[in-house]
Design a protein around this motif. Sequence first.
Motif, PDB file in Angstrom:
ATOM      1  N   LEU A   1      40.120  16.275  47.402  1.00  0.00           N
ATOM      2  CA  LEU A   1      39.529  17.184  46.433  1.00  0.00           C
ATOM      3  C   LEU A   1      38.054  17.341  46.766  1.00  0.00           C
ATOM      4  O   LEU A   1      37.334  16.343  46.858  1.00  0.00           O
ATOM      5  N   TYR A   2      37.612  18.554  46.987  1.00  0.00           N
ATOM      6  CA  TYR A   2      36.211  18.815  47.284  1.00  0.00           C
ATOM      7  C   TYR A   2      35.475  19.070  45.975  1.00  0.00           C
ATOM      8  O   TYR A   2      35.883  19.904  45.180  1.00  0.00           O
ATOM      9  N   ILE A   3      34.398  18.350  45.767  1.00  0.00           N
ATOM     10  CA  ILE A   3      33.564  18.557  44.585  1.00  0.00           C
ATOM     11  C   ILE A   3      32.218  19.068  45.085  1.00  0.00           C
ATOM     12  O   ILE A   3      31.463  18.330  45.719  1.00  0.00           O
ATOM     13  N   PRO A   4      31.911  20.339  44.837  1.00  0.00           N
ATOM     14  CA  PRO A   4      30.671  20.919  45.372  1.00  0.00           C
ATOM     15  C   PRO A   4      29.440  20.353  44.672  1.00  0.00           C
ATOM     16  O   PRO A   4      29.509  19.826  43.561  1.00  0.00           O
ATOM     17  N   LYS A   5      28.302  20.489  45.362  1.00  0.00           N
ATOM     18  CA  LYS A   5      27.026  20.106  44.769  1.00  0.00           C
ATOM     19  C   LYS A   5      26.705  21.056  43.634  1.00  0.00           C
ATOM     20  O   LYS A   5      27.194  22.189  43.594  1.00  0.00           O
TER      21      LYS A   5
END
Length: 89
Positions: A27-31
């Motif tokens: 799961l990518y969690i953006p800045k």
Amino acid sequence: MKYTNAKQILPERLLAEIQHYIQGESLYIPKQAQAYRKWGSLSGGRQALDRRNDAIRQAFRHQSSIEQLAEDYFLSVDTIKRIVYAKQK
């Protein structure tokens, strides 16, 4: 990209809520938007390219040919064309 085990950093309730939607996948969690920096802003790379491109435009305005500029700056003719014909900000 660095991966971190969510079990090691997230509270159990939050981890359980995320697992409700996705399990065993990346799961990518953006800045956050304010944390983004433009490319080269820290290293000075962007400023160096801007200075180089300004020098190329200046030389082109003073009658240097696109082919000569490509040779002088070790760039392709297409790249030089993109630089000299680009609209300025």
